[in-house]
Scaffold this motif. Structure first.
Motif, PDB file in Angstrom:
ATOM      1  N   VAL A  86       0.856  -1.183   0.000  1.00  0.00           N
ATOM      2  CA  VAL A  86       0.000   0.000   0.000  1.00  0.00           C
ATOM      3  C   VAL A  86       0.890   1.230   0.000  1.00  0.00           C
ATOM      4  O   VAL A  86       1.596   1.495   0.964  1.00  0.00           O
ATOM      5  CB  VAL A  86      -0.944   0.006   1.221  1.00  0.00           C
ATOM      6  N   ARG A  87       0.853   1.965  -1.084  1.00  0.00           N
ATOM      7  CA  ARG A  87       1.696   3.160  -1.188  1.00  0.00           C
ATOM      8  C   ARG A  87       0.906   4.445  -0.955  1.00  0.00           C
ATOM      9  O   ARG A  87       1.478   5.470  -0.616  1.00  0.00           O
ATOM     10  CB  ARG A  87       2.385   3.195  -2.554  1.00  0.00           C
ATOM     11  N   ARG A  88      -0.398   4.372  -1.122  1.00  0.00           N
ATOM     12  CA  ARG A  88      -1.227   5.559  -0.902  1.00  0.00           C
ATOM     13  C   ARG A  88      -1.833   5.477   0.494  1.00  0.00           C
ATOM     14  O   ARG A  88      -2.876   4.887   0.711  1.00  0.00           O
ATOM     15  CB  ARG A  88      -2.319   5.661  -1.962  1.00  0.00           C
ATOM     16  N   THR A  89      -1.163   6.050   1.443  1.00  0.00           N
ATOM     17  CA  THR A  89      -1.627   6.068   2.822  1.00  0.00           C
ATOM     18  C   THR A  89      -1.675   7.508   3.321  1.00  0.00           C
ATOM     19  O   THR A  89      -0.991   8.390   2.815  1.00  0.00           O
ATOM     20  CB  THR A  89      -0.695   5.255   3.734  1.00  0.00           C
ATOM     21  N   THR A  90      -2.500   7.715   4.327  1.00  0.00           N
ATOM     22  CA  THR A  90      -2.544   9.011   5.006  1.00  0.00           C
ATOM     23  C   THR A  90      -1.767   8.876   6.304  1.00  0.00           C
ATOM     24  O   THR A  90      -2.116   8.073   7.171  1.00  0.00           O
ATOM     25  CB  THR A  90      -3.998   9.426   5.306  1.00  0.00           C
ATOM     26  N   ARG A  91      -0.702   9.639   6.434  1.00  0.00           N
ATOM     27  CA  ARG A  91       0.162   9.544   7.609  1.00  0.00           C
ATOM     28  C   ARG A  91       0.079  10.845   8.400  1.00  0.00           C
ATOM     29  O   ARG A  91       0.031  11.921   7.834  1.00  0.00           O
ATOM     30  CB  ARG A  91       1.604   9.267   7.196  1.00  0.00           C
ATOM     31  N   GLN A  92       0.078  10.702   9.702  1.00  0.00           N
ATOM     32  CA  GLN A  92      -0.066  11.879  10.555  1.00  0.00           C
ATOM     33  C   GLN A  92       0.746  11.709  11.822  1.00  0.00           C
ATOM     34  O   GLN A  92       0.620  10.705  12.521  1.00  0.00           O
ATOM     35  CB  GLN A  92      -1.543  12.100  10.923  1.00  0.00           C
ATOM     36  N   GLN A  93       1.603  12.670  12.108  1.00  0.00           N
ATOM     37  CA  GLN A  93       2.346  12.683  13.361  1.00  0.00           C
ATOM     38  C   GLN A  93       1.433  13.222  14.452  1.00  0.00           C
ATOM     39  O   GLN A  93       0.737  14.221  14.273  1.00  0.00           O
ATOM     40  CB  GLN A  93       3.587  13.582  13.236  1.00  0.00           C
ATOM     41  N   LEU A  94       1.417  12.571  15.576  1.00  0.00           N
ATOM     42  CA  LEU A  94       0.592  13.037  16.676  1.00  0.00           C
ATOM     43  C   LEU A  94       1.256  14.239  17.346  1.00  0.00           C
ATOM     44  O   LEU A  94       2.479  14.362  17.362  1.00  0.00           O
ATOM     45  CB  LEU A  94       0.383  11.910  17.678  1.00  0.00           C
ATOM     46  N   PRO A  95       0.441  15.136  17.914  1.00  0.00           N
ATOM     47  CA  PRO A  95       1.010  16.368  18.481  1.00  0.00           C
ATOM     48  C   PRO A  95       1.923  16.148  19.668  1.00  0.00           C
ATOM     49  O   PRO A  95       2.729  16.994  19.996  1.00  0.00           O
ATOM     50  CB  PRO A  95      -0.246  17.170  18.878  1.00  0.00           C
ATOM     51  N   SER A  96       1.799  15.009  20.342  1.00  0.00           N
ATOM     52  CA  SER A  96       2.674  14.753  21.494  1.00  0.00           C
ATOM     53  C   SER A  96       3.029  13.280  21.539  1.00  0.00           C
ATOM     54  O   SER A  96       2.329  12.432  20.999  1.00  0.00           O
ATOM     55  CB  SER A  96       1.970  15.162  22.798  1.00  0.00           C
ATOM     56  N   GLY A  97       4.135  12.989  22.185  1.00  0.00           N
ATOM     57  CA  GLY A  97       4.552  11.608  22.313  1.00  0.00           C
ATOM     58  C   GLY A  97       5.255  11.110  21.066  1.00  0.00           C
ATOM     59  O   GLY A  97       5.502  11.849  20.114  1.00  0.00           O
TER      60      GLY A  97
END
Length: 404
Positions: A86-97
């Motif tokens: 799967v190359r089309r993913t939505t990635r998101q860094q969390l604001p903390s931790g």
């Protein structure tokens, strides 16, 4: 004659080499290790299934590896039924931790005949391991068209909240009604692993409805303590949710500290703690007595015991607090299993901690209205020796000693 000689030589070679070794079974023990587990949730979106992953270490998303997804006919299958990148993913860094989120969609048609998914970022062989993210494909996972969100609109990735904690419901189709049904909490602790049916008694088959309410599916919610069933519409997909007091899964009140001692103390000892003028201080004295007045040892016992209770709450909470469940009971008293095997709707926990702590416990999936991933222990008389040996280690203050 030449062919016969060749055959004899081949047989002799096999005898010298010894029996053929089967490939090692997949070990899922890391699924129950804090800081290693990749959390998984799902939401159905039309003819697709959206999968949410929360990685405990965001560095896993920075190495440039693709996400490998494999479908399995069974947890112990040696080869996947299919695999994809799967190359089309939505990635998101969390604001903390250190955690990071990722989500992607799979066509439901691809999941036909698939019992489980494994997912990993890294080399393809990582998705073969029990250390990958694994999802058992239950009807609830495949059909539920909403996911729970925290107050920051991030996937909640758990089936419990604290009383008055703000959370939301993100439905795939907008403008839907969310029906909320409230039932009483259960405080019934799991029976020992050798308990007979007579000791277990008859468990209630149904719970009495205490209250109900209706909300818009896209509004934020705060709920009082209770066991809830959340349902879109009148016949839509549903989800169980536990609402607990105080700082759950942590333990803060005296009652919360005393209750889990049911596994390592007598009823008279617990009653004495409940009746004490200062129950919290009485709990400290209980552990100090177990440690023969060694304060350092008492602190280690307290950290280990209640640390396991908290971890059991995080891993196994569903229709009741995690430490009350069958798996939570063993986790608290015996600790995390050394090896975990999965086969169909069954889990086997293997302990090899020492001569008195060697045993295998079998859990079988027993889904309920509130807990699609609930497991029940197969209780057997032969578990008695291991259970009492482990309890004795707690009672004599030996569990927290070095090397244990």
């Amino acid at each position: 004659m030449k062919n016969l000689t060749s055959l004899l030589l081949l047989l002799l070679t096999l005898l010298i080499a010894g029996p053929l070794q089967a490939a090692p079974r997949r070990d899922f023990a890391s699924q129950y290790r804090p800081g290693l587990t990749i959390e998984v949730d799902t939401r159905r979106e039309g003819d697709s299934l959206r999968v949410y992953l929360r990685f405990p270490n965001r560095n896993a998303l920075r190495r440039g590896f693709p996400l490998h997804v494999m479908g399995w006919a069974d947890f112990n299958a040696r080869k996947p039924s299919w695999q994809d990148t799967v190359r089309r993913t939505t990635r998101q860094q969390l604001p903390s931790g250190d955690a990071a989120l990722l989500n992607f969609a799979l066509p439901l048609s691809r999941l036909a005949g698939t019992q489980a998914l494994s997912m990993a970022i890294g080399p393809a062989e990582d998705a073969l391991s029990g250390d990958a993210a694994w999802l058992r494909l239950t009807p609830e996972n495949l059909n539920r068209s909403f996911v729970l969100l925290d107050s920051m609109s991030q996937p909640l990735m758990r089936r419990y909240v604290r009383a008055r904690e703000v959370f939301g419901v993100a439905a795939y189709a907008p403008g839907q009604t969310l029906n909320v049904y409230r039932y009483p909490l259960s405080s019934l602790a799991a029976a020992p692993p050798m308990a007979s049916t007579n000791i277990l008694g008859q468990q209630p088959r149904t719970l009495g409805l205490q209250d109900s309410a209706r909300f818009n599916a896209d509004q934020l919610l705060r709920l009082p303590v209770g066991l809830y069933l959340l349902r879109l519409g009148n016949r839509g997909p549903q989800l169980g949710l536990l609402v607990e007091e105080n700082q759950f899964p942590k333990l803060t009140s005296a009652d919360e500290l005393i209750a889990p001692l049911i596994y390592v103390s007598t009823s008279q000892e617990r009653q004495k703690l409940f009746d004490a003028p200062d129950p919290k201080k009485a709990v400290d004295y209980f552990w100090l007595g177990v440690a023969n007045d060694d304060q350092d040892q008492a602190r280690q016992l307290i950290r280990m015991f209640y640390g396991r209770v908290i971890t059991a709450n995080q891993f196994f909470t569903a229709h009741k607090a995690g430490w009350l469940t069958d798996r939570g009971m063993l986790y608290v008293v015996l600790g995390p299993p050394e090896t975990v095997y999965r086969n169909g709707n069954e889990e086997r926990w293997v302990y090899r901690g020492g001569q008195s702590q060697v045993g295998t416990f079998i859990f079988r999936a027993k889904p309920s209205t509130f807990a699609a991933d609930n497991y029940e222990l197969v209780r057997r008389p032969e578990h008695e020796y291991l259970w009492y040996a482990a309890v004795e280690q707690w009672r004599k203050g030996r569990t927290a000693q070095p090397g244990r």
